[in-house]
Write an enzyme that holds these catalytic residues in place. Structure first.
Site, mmCIF file in Angstrom:
data_model
loop_
_atom_site.group_PDB
_atom_site.id
_atom_site.type_symbol
_atom_site.label_atom_id
_atom_site.label_comp_id
_atom_site.label_asym_id
_atom_site.label_seq_id
_atom_site.Cartn_x
_atom_site.Cartn_y
_atom_site.Cartn_z
ATOM 1 N N HIS A 153 47.444 1.976 77.935
ATOM 2 C CA HIS A 153 48.839 2.389 77.762
ATOM 3 C C HIS A 153 48.945 3.904 77.888
ATOM 4 O O HIS A 153 48.037 4.649 77.507
ATOM 5 C CB HIS A 153 49.357 1.931 76.402
ATOM 6 C CG HIS A 153 50.843 2.062 76.254
ATOM 7 N ND1 HIS A 153 51.436 3.249 75.903
ATOM 8 C CD2 HIS A 153 51.848 1.170 76.441
ATOM 9 C CE1 HIS A 153 52.753 3.084 75.863
ATOM 10 N NE2 HIS A 153 53.025 1.833 76.182
ATOM 11 N N GLU A 207 53.717 0.600 84.426
ATOM 12 C CA GLU A 207 54.644 1.283 83.539
ATOM 13 C C GLU A 207 54.851 2.721 83.999
ATOM 14 O O GLU A 207 54.025 3.586 83.691
ATOM 15 C CB GLU A 207 54.090 1.305 82.113
ATOM 16 C CG GLU A 207 54.051 -0.031 81.421
ATOM 17 C CD GLU A 207 53.801 0.137 79.933
ATOM 18 O OE1 GLU A 207 54.640 -0.294 79.140
ATOM 19 O OE2 GLU A 207 52.778 0.732 79.573
#
Length: 227
Positions: A51, A123
């Site tokens: 992430h 993302e």
């Protein structure tokens, strides 16, 4: 600490609980780390790695993330691998270059047959929690580029089968258009998952069940002795 508390009730609804991170190391003197093997011992089947907050705030490198993938796969877990570019990289036309760089050490370390246990989550960092979102066309273009790269760097079979999720400020207002795109296979939802409208995102993103034509039988076939 809350993972195991929510895991059991979620599984009763057919939903798997996923860890947000795991260690790049195995068991040993690594105080504070949670290894993939520990997660597996707790019957956690999935973990997220890579992430942007782990990369930017904790200095995790592409190699670190790749090692976490290896550790999770070795523990017989499944992995959601997050990749994505910063705003300046997007504006500099480096989106595909960044994504390919992040994938490179993973491709190097992972066997072709293990890609069926990896989900890629694209993302764009500039769209996470900012309210900004890539247009459906921008997201589809990037997802298609990721798939094309996997076809070249791994195999066409892996590229065709791997799931690529989108994770940049998915909302109830944009999810229906995003999910229509052929290379967007689902969503990695962050802040919006804490809102009541999250269920609406799920409903709009899930195809309706296929209804089968009912079959009719004669009473005499069901109860042959009945007149």
């Amino acid at each position: 600490p809350h993972l195991l508390k929510v895991k059991q009730p979620l599984e009763k609804m057919g939903i798997s609980a996923c860890a947000q991170n795991c260690s790049k190391t195995g068991e040993g003197a690594f105080t504070g780390e949670v290894s993939a093997a520990q997660l597996k011992d707790s019957r956690v089947q999935w973990t997220l790695v890579g992430h942007s907050e782990r990369r930017t705030k904790y200095g995790e490198t592409d190699e670190d993330v790749a090692e976490k993938v290896v550790q999770a796969l070795a523990a017989d877990m499944k992995v959601v691998l997050a990749i994505g570019e910063l705003l300046e990289e997007r504006e500099g036309g480096k989106t595909n270059e960044v994504n390919e760089r992040m994938l490179a050490p993973v491709i190097k370390k992972v066997k072709a047959e293990d890609w069926n246990r990896i989900v890629i989550a694209y993302e764009p960092v500039w769209a996470i929690g900012t309210g900004k979102v890539a247009t459906p066309e921008q997201a589809e273009e990037t997802h298609a580029a990721i798939r094309a790269h996997l076809a070249t760097a791994v195999s066409e079979e892996v590229a065709e089968k791997v799931r690529i999720q989108y994770g940049g400020s998915v909302t109830v207002d944009n999810c229906a258009e995003l999910i229509k795109k052929p290379n967007i296979d689902g969503f990695l939802v962050g802040g919006a998952s804490l809102k009541p409208t999250f269920m609406e995102i799920i409903q709009k993103s899930t195809p309706p069940p296929v209804l089968k034509k009912p079959k009719f039988s004669k009473i005499s076939d069901l109860l042959p002795n009945t007149k």
